[in-house]
Design a protein around this motif. Structure first.
Motif, PDB file in Angstrom:
ATOM      1  N   GLU A  25      48.779 -33.479 -43.150  1.00 31.37           N
ATOM      2  CA  GLU A  25      48.735 -32.015 -43.210  1.00 31.37           C
ATOM      3  C   GLU A  25      49.102 -31.504 -44.605  1.00 31.37           C
ATOM      4  OE1 GLU A  25      49.901 -28.918 -39.928  1.00 31.37           O
ATOM      5  OE2 GLU A  25      51.703 -29.734 -40.814  1.00 31.37           O
ATOM      6  N   ASN A  26      50.102 -32.159 -45.213  1.00 30.34           N
ATOM      7  CA  ASN A  26      50.597 -31.681 -46.507  1.00 30.34           C
ATOM      8  C   ASN A  26      49.988 -32.409 -47.695  1.00 30.34           C
ATOM      9  OD1 ASN A  26      52.223 -29.822 -45.282  1.00 30.34           O
ATOM     10  ND2 ASN A  26      53.999 -31.175 -45.192  1.00 30.34           N
ATOM     11  N   LEU A  27      49.018 -33.281 -47.455  1.00 26.98           N
ATOM     12  CA  LEU A  27      48.372 -33.973 -48.567  1.00 26.98           C
ATOM     13  C   LEU A  27      47.888 -32.909 -49.558  1.00 26.98           C
ATOM     14  CD1 LEU A  27      47.769 -37.070 -48.900  1.00 26.98           C
ATOM     15  CD2 LEU A  27      45.410 -36.528 -48.306  1.00 26.98           C
ATOM     16  N   ARG A  28      48.033 -33.190 -50.869  1.00 26.18           N
ATOM     17  CA  ARG A  28      47.704 -32.109 -51.821  1.00 26.18           C
ATOM     18  C   ARG A  28      46.213 -31.759 -51.761  1.00 26.18           C
ATOM     19  NH1 ARG A  28      45.325 -34.568 -56.020  1.00 26.18           N
ATOM     20  NH2 ARG A  28      45.331 -36.737 -55.411  1.00 26.18           N
ATOM     21  N   ILE A  29      45.355 -32.710 -51.363  1.00 25.97           N
ATOM     22  CA  ILE A  29      43.915 -32.413 -51.311  1.00 25.97           C
ATOM     23  C   ILE A  29      43.496 -32.068 -49.870  1.00 25.97           C
ATOM     24  CG2 ILE A  29      43.298 -33.805 -53.319  1.00 25.97           C
ATOM     25  CD1 ILE A  29      42.504 -36.077 -51.425  1.00 25.97           C
TER      26      ILE A  29
ATOM     27  N   ALA B 189      45.767 -32.450 -37.411  1.00 27.96           N
ATOM     28  CA  ALA B 189      46.562 -32.484 -38.647  1.00 27.96           C
ATOM     29  C   ALA B 189      45.677 -32.325 -39.885  1.00 27.96           C
ATOM     30  CB  ALA B 189      47.346 -33.793 -38.725  1.00 27.96           C
ATOM     31  N   CYS B 190      44.357 -32.501 -39.702  1.00 27.81           N
ATOM     32  CA  CYS B 190      43.423 -32.333 -40.829  1.00 27.81           C
ATOM     33  C   CYS B 190      43.137 -30.843 -41.035  1.00 27.81           C
ATOM     34  CB  CYS B 190      42.124 -33.088 -40.559  1.00 27.81           C
ATOM     35  SG  CYS B 190      42.365 -34.876 -40.495  1.00 27.81           S
ATOM     36  N   ASP B 191      42.638 -30.511 -42.219  1.00 32.27           N
ATOM     37  CA  ASP B 191      42.384 -29.097 -42.530  1.00 32.27           C
ATOM     38  C   ASP B 191      41.142 -28.566 -41.817  1.00 32.27           C
ATOM     39  OD1 ASP B 191      44.549 -28.786 -44.400  1.00 32.27           O
ATOM     40  OD2 ASP B 191      43.409 -30.048 -45.776  1.00 32.27           O
ATOM     41  N   ILE B 192      40.122 -29.416 -41.711  1.00 26.81           N
ATOM     42  CA  ILE B 192      38.827 -28.998 -41.151  1.00 26.81           C
ATOM     43  C   ILE B 192      38.351 -30.112 -40.223  1.00 26.81           C
ATOM     44  CG2 ILE B 192      36.395 -28.526 -41.765  1.00 26.81           C
ATOM     45  CD1 ILE B 192      37.460 -27.505 -44.509  1.00 26.81           C
TER      46      ILE B 192
ATOM     47  N   GLY C 267      40.866 -33.868 -26.122  1.00 22.06           N
ATOM     48  CA  GLY C 267      41.798 -33.548 -25.043  1.00 22.06           C
ATOM     49  C   GLY C 267      43.183 -34.082 -25.322  1.00 22.06           C
ATOM     50  N   GLN C 268      44.123 -33.518 -24.582  1.00 20.41           N
ATOM     51  CA  GLN C 268      45.523 -33.971 -24.629  1.00 20.41           C
ATOM     52  C   GLN C 268      45.868 -34.411 -23.214  1.00 20.41           C
ATOM     53  OE1 GLN C 268      46.043 -33.024 -28.716  1.00 20.41           O
ATOM     54  NE2 GLN C 268      47.371 -34.175 -27.423  1.00 20.41           N
ATOM     55  N   PRO C 269      45.461 -35.643 -22.847  1.00 15.45           N
ATOM     56  CA  PRO C 269      45.640 -36.072 -21.447  1.00 15.45           C
ATOM     57  C   PRO C 269      47.027 -36.631 -21.130  1.00 15.45           C
ATOM     58  CG  PRO C 269      44.445 -37.744 -22.673  1.00 15.45           C
ATOM     59  CD  PRO C 269      44.781 -36.664 -23.661  1.00 15.45           C
ATOM     60  N   GLU C 270      47.997 -36.404 -22.019  1.00 15.04           N
ATOM     61  CA  GLU C 270      49.305 -37.071 -21.888  1.00 15.04           C
ATOM     62  C   GLU C 270      49.992 -36.845 -20.547  1.00 15.04           C
ATOM     63  OE1 GLU C 270      48.267 -35.577 -24.656  1.00 15.04           O
ATOM     64  OE2 GLU C 270      48.927 -36.674 -26.428  1.00 15.04           O
ATOM     65  N   VAL C 271      49.934 -35.599 -20.018  1.00  9.44           N
ATOM     66  CA  VAL C 271      50.709 -35.352 -18.783  1.00  9.44           C
ATOM     67  C   VAL C 271      50.231 -36.239 -17.632  1.00  9.44           C
ATOM     68  CG1 VAL C 271      51.539 -33.022 -19.354  1.00  9.44           C
ATOM     69  CG2 VAL C 271      49.327 -33.291 -18.203  1.00  9.44           C
ATOM     70  N   GLY C 272      48.995 -36.674 -17.693  1.00  7.04           N
ATOM     71  CA  GLY C 272      48.474 -37.611 -16.682  1.00  7.04           C
ATOM     72  C   GLY C 272      49.085 -38.997 -16.823  1.00  7.04           C
ATOM     73  N   LEU C 273      49.694 -39.255 -17.991  1.00  5.97           N
ATOM     74  CA  LEU C 273      50.359 -40.547 -18.227  1.00  5.97           C
ATOM     75  C   LEU C 273      51.885 -40.406 -18.126  1.00  5.97           C
ATOM     76  CD1 LEU C 273      48.219 -41.594 -21.333  1.00  5.97           C
ATOM     77  CD2 LEU C 273      48.263 -42.847 -19.174  1.00  5.97           C
ATOM     78  N   GLY C 274      52.300 -39.237 -17.682  1.00  3.81           N
ATOM     79  CA  GLY C 274      53.735 -39.028 -17.506  1.00  3.81           C
ATOM     80  C   GLY C 274      54.485 -38.700 -18.783  1.00  3.81           C
ATOM     81  N   ILE C 275      53.765 -38.291 -19.823  1.00  2.00           N
ATOM     82  CA  ILE C 275      54.433 -37.926 -21.087  1.00  2.00           C
ATOM     83  C   ILE C 275      53.866 -36.596 -21.608  1.00  2.00           C
ATOM     84  CG2 ILE C 275      54.956 -40.317 -21.761  1.00  2.00           C
ATOM     85  CD1 ILE C 275      52.549 -40.225 -23.685  1.00  2.00           C
ATOM     86  N   THR C 276      54.496 -36.080 -22.635  1.00  2.00           N
ATOM     87  CA  THR C 276      53.961 -34.887 -23.308  1.00  2.00           C
ATOM     88  C   THR C 276      53.257 -35.348 -24.589  1.00  2.00           C
ATOM     89  OG1 THR C 276      55.970 -34.658 -24.634  1.00  2.00           O
ATOM     90  CG2 THR C 276      55.917 -33.467 -22.525  1.00  2.00           C
ATOM     91  N   PRO C 277      52.440 -34.490 -25.199  1.00  2.00           N
ATOM     92  CA  PRO C 277      51.944 -34.846 -26.537  1.00  2.00           C
ATOM     93  C   PRO C 277      53.155 -35.081 -27.448  1.00  2.00           C
ATOM     94  CG  PRO C 277      50.767 -32.950 -25.682  1.00  2.00           C
ATOM     95  CD  PRO C 277      51.914 -33.195 -24.742  1.00  2.00           C
ATOM     96  N   GLY C 278      53.080 -36.090 -28.307  1.00  2.00           N
ATOM     97  CA  GLY C 278      54.263 -36.444 -29.106  1.00  2.00           C
ATOM     98  C   GLY C 278      53.997 -36.573 -30.589  1.00  2.00           C
ATOM     99  N   PHE C 279      52.749 -36.304 -31.004  1.00  2.00           N
ATOM    100  CA  PHE C 279      52.432 -36.354 -32.437  1.00  2.00           C
ATOM    101  C   PHE C 279      52.012 -34.961 -32.924  1.00  2.00           C
ATOM    102  CE2 PHE C 279      50.953 -41.113 -32.144  1.00  2.00           C
ATOM    103  CZ  PHE C 279      52.280 -41.544 -32.178  1.00  2.00           C
ATOM    104  N   GLY C 280      52.688 -33.942 -32.432  1.00  2.00           N
ATOM    105  CA  GLY C 280      52.467 -32.578 -32.948  1.00  2.00           C
ATOM    106  C   GLY C 280      51.508 -31.726 -32.139  1.00  2.00           C
ATOM    107  N   GLY C 281      50.961 -32.271 -31.050  1.00  2.00           N
ATOM    108  CA  GLY C 281      49.925 -31.558 -30.286  1.00  2.00           C
ATOM    109  C   GLY C 281      50.384 -30.231 -29.705  1.00  2.00           C
ATOM    110  N   THR C 282      51.626 -30.193 -29.205  1.00  2.00           N
ATOM    111  CA  THR C 282      52.057 -28.926 -28.587  1.00  2.00           C
ATOM    112  C   THR C 282      52.153 -27.822 -29.646  1.00  2.00           C
ATOM    113  OG1 THR C 282      54.408 -29.487 -28.856  1.00  2.00           O
ATOM    114  CG2 THR C 282      53.391 -30.054 -26.725  1.00  2.00           C
ATOM    115  N   GLN C 283      52.331 -28.209 -30.889  1.00  2.00           N
ATOM    116  CA  GLN C 283      52.481 -27.212 -31.956  1.00  2.00           C
ATOM    117  C   GLN C 283      51.166 -26.897 -32.666  1.00  2.00           C
ATOM    118  OE1 GLN C 283      55.402 -25.687 -31.877  1.00  2.00           O
ATOM    119  NE2 GLN C 283      55.628 -27.113 -30.156  1.00  2.00           N
ATOM    120  N   ARG C 284      50.457 -27.950 -33.092  1.00  2.00           N
ATOM    121  CA  ARG C 284      49.235 -27.680 -33.885  1.00  2.00           C
ATOM    122  C   ARG C 284      48.101 -27.155 -33.012  1.00  2.00           C
ATOM    123  NH1 ARG C 284      50.863 -32.528 -36.658  1.00  2.00           N
ATOM    124  NH2 ARG C 284      51.927 -31.880 -38.558  1.00  2.00           N
TER     125      ARG C 284
END
Ligand code: CO8
Length: 258
Positions: free
Chosen positions: A92-96, A116-119, A129-146
């Motif tokens: 996300e913060n890569l200068r380019i 996390a990419c710009d475009i 999709g964010q199918p995590e709740v079907g696996l008993g977990i929440t998104p954990g790599f920023g999905g709930t935020q981004r």
């Protein structure tokens, strides 16, 4: 590097996640490799744009590696999430600018990588999709935020609570992707967009990315002040002088220097 391939086409980098045995799912090793390669990329001044894609016909990234997560305890899961978030923050913060060329499944951690990419450009047939709740977990790599920031609160909640997988057309409709192209045209479309970005003054593009990303986390008054700082910095570049003189002389800049 085994699972991450970096190629350069002029001033454009193409980073491919390659774990065909698991539809390019992100395991610990792949995340560590990505982390390393991103450090190299951050220091590589010859690159103006980065494209991220997945190896093969079927999948961009089918998520975090479920077989590796299966037996994790909360501390191991926390460390895995911290590593993933560190890597995605670097993207996300890569200068380019970064472009996700989504060539198939972008699920769970794969959708989060694209977010996390710009475009994002998707091929017809790509799935998100964010199918995590079907696996008993929440998104954990920023999905709930981004995801929330990109598609809005209500749609993000719907997608995350249901775990629904959507196709590229729906992803376009809700603003999750910028564009859909035919599968065989995906890389060319990503490269075309990258070349267009790379044809502009590189420092101005980098500063614009910084102004958008940093400003997005601030209140509007502070963000606009930050924009003023960034804008004024452009006036210390040769590119600004060359481009404005060229405009007034009714010609194009042949090549930006910085
Ligand atoms: N992890 C591990 N292996 C995977 C994954 C994955 N995410 N996705 C696919 N694979 C493997 C399959 O197990 C299979 O392996 P094998 O050939 O040895 O049986 C191989 O890839 C091919 O997959 P399929 O046979 O399932 O292929 P299909 O075409 O039938 O289905 C799908 C393709 C629909 C993509 C299907 O593979 C699937 O549903 N995959 C899982 C998608 C998913 O749920 N992703 C989210 C994972 S959770 C996550 O990403 C959390 C992120 C935050 C982590 C925070 C850290 C704590």
């Amino acid at each position: 590097m085994e699972n991450v391939i970096l190629k350069k086409e002029g001033n454009i980098g193409v980073l491919t996640i390659s774990r065909p045995c698991a539809l390019n799912a992100l395991d610990f090793k792949t995340l560590v490799e990505l982390d390393k390669v991103l450090d190299e990329l951050e220091g590589d001044e010859s690159l103006y744009v980065l494209i991220i894609t997945g190896d093969g016909e079927k999948s961009f990234v089918a998520g975090a590696d479920i077989s590796q997560m299966k037996d994790m305890n909360p501390i191991q899961a926390r460390n895995f999430s911290i590593l993933g978030n560190k890597v995605f923050k670097k993207i996300e913060n890569l200068r380019i600018p970064t472009i996700a060329a989504v060539n198939g499944y972008a699920l769970g951690g794969g959708c989060e990588l694209a977010l996390a990419c710009d475009i994002r450009i998707a091929c017809e047939g790509a799935k998100f999709g964010q199918p995590e709740v079907g696996l008993g977990i929440t998104p954990g790599f920023g999905g709930t935020q981004r995801l929330t920031r990109i598609v809005g609160l209500a749609k993000a909640k719907e997608l995350i609570f249901t775990g629904e997988i959507i196709d590229a057309n729906e992803a376009l409709r809700i603003g999750l992707v910028n564009k859909i192209v035919k599968k065989e045209e995906l890389m060319e479309a990503a490269l075309k967009l990258a070349r267009k970005i790379a044809s502009n003054a590189p420092i101005a593009v980098m500063l614009a990315k910084s102004s958008i990303n940093k400003g997005y986390q601030m209140d509007i008054d502070t963000a606009v002040m930050y924009e003023t700082e960034v804008f004024s910095q452009c006036f210390s570049t040769e590119d600004q002088k060359d481009a404005m003189i060229a405009f007034l002389e009714k010609r194009k800049v042949e090549k930006f220097k910085n």
